[in-house]
Design a protein around this motif. Structure first.
Motif, PDB file in Angstrom:
ATOM      1  N   TYR A   1       3.822  71.236 -17.955  1.00  0.00           N
ATOM      2  CA  TYR A   1       3.557  69.850 -18.345  1.00  0.00           C
ATOM      3  C   TYR A   1       4.170  69.561 -19.722  1.00  0.00           C
ATOM      4  O   TYR A   1       4.809  68.525 -19.918  1.00  0.00           O
ATOM      5  N   ILE A   2       3.993  70.476 -20.644  1.00  0.00           N
ATOM      6  CA  ILE A   2       4.539  70.284 -21.993  1.00  0.00           C
ATOM      7  C   ILE A   2       6.068  70.235 -21.944  1.00  0.00           C
ATOM      8  O   ILE A   2       6.693  69.366 -22.563  1.00  0.00           O
TER       9      ILE A   2
ATOM     10  N   ASN B   1       7.917  69.405 -19.434  1.00  0.00           N
ATOM     11  CA  ASN B   1       8.365  68.254 -18.664  1.00  0.00           C
ATOM     12  C   ASN B   1       8.245  66.957 -19.463  1.00  0.00           C
ATOM     13  O   ASN B   1       9.130  66.117 -19.416  1.00  0.00           O
ATOM     14  N   HIS B   2       7.174  66.773 -20.219  1.00  0.00           N
ATOM     15  CA  HIS B   2       6.944  65.504 -20.907  1.00  0.00           C
ATOM     16  C   HIS B   2       7.476  65.473 -22.336  1.00  0.00           C
ATOM     17  O   HIS B   2       7.621  64.411 -22.912  1.00  0.00           O
ATOM     18  N   ASN B   3       7.752  66.593 -22.917  1.00  0.00           N
ATOM     19  CA  ASN B   3       8.246  66.636 -24.288  1.00  0.00           C
ATOM     20  C   ASN B   3       9.640  67.236 -24.339  1.00  0.00           C
ATOM     21  O   ASN B   3       9.971  67.963 -25.255  1.00  0.00           O
ATOM     22  N   TRP B   4      10.460  66.965 -23.367  1.00  0.00           N
ATOM     23  CA  TRP B   4      11.761  67.595 -23.282  1.00  0.00           C
ATOM     24  C   TRP B   4      12.651  67.223 -24.455  1.00  0.00           C
ATOM     25  O   TRP B   4      13.412  68.041 -24.946  1.00  0.00           O
ATOM     26  N   LYS B   5      12.576  65.984 -24.947  1.00  0.00           N
ATOM     27  CA  LYS B   5      13.417  65.571 -26.076  1.00  0.00           C
ATOM     28  C   LYS B   5      13.056  66.378 -27.330  1.00  0.00           C
ATOM     29  O   LYS B   5      13.923  66.820 -28.071  1.00  0.00           O
ATOM     30  N   TRP B   6      11.779  66.594 -27.570  1.00  0.00           N
ATOM     31  CA  TRP B   6      11.345  67.384 -28.720  1.00  0.00           C
ATOM     32  C   TRP B   6      11.826  68.828 -28.607  1.00  0.00           C
ATOM     33  O   TRP B   6      12.273  69.437 -29.569  1.00  0.00           O
TER      34      TRP B   6
END
Length: 98
Positions: A83-84, A86-91
């Protein structure tokens, strides 16, 4: 014919390995980490056998519960990590590009 000598050595080696093998009962006796008392199954009373069986079933149930808890915890941690990512890919991309 070429190669017969090497096949002969393979057959002899296989035969010698069979002689050196430990029988299955001895292997099972040496795998246990705990010290248990020997019970002669021929002279054991039905009550003793029943108590041993119940003890073994209880141990097996406890091991299964531990395994289930470990698998569930692993799946929870894996889903959180996915989940991390997948949702924070830019970071994450910015973290590795530096």
């Amino acid at each position: 014919m070429p190669g017969e000598g090497s096949m002969l050595h393979a057959l002899i080696s296989s035969r010698n390995n069979k002689r050196n093998r430990i029988d299955k009962l001895k292997r099972l006796e040496t795998t246990s980490n705990e010290m248990t008392e020997f019970v002669d199954h021929v002279q054991a009373t039905p009550e003793l056998l029943k108590s041993i069986r119940e003890k073994m079933l209880a141990e097996r149930k406890l091991e299964q519960k531990k395994l289930i808890v470990k698998v569930i915890l692993f799946l929870i941690v894996l889903s959180i990590v996915l989940y991390i990512f997948n949702h924070n890919w830019k970071w994450i991309e910015g973290f590795f590009i530096r």
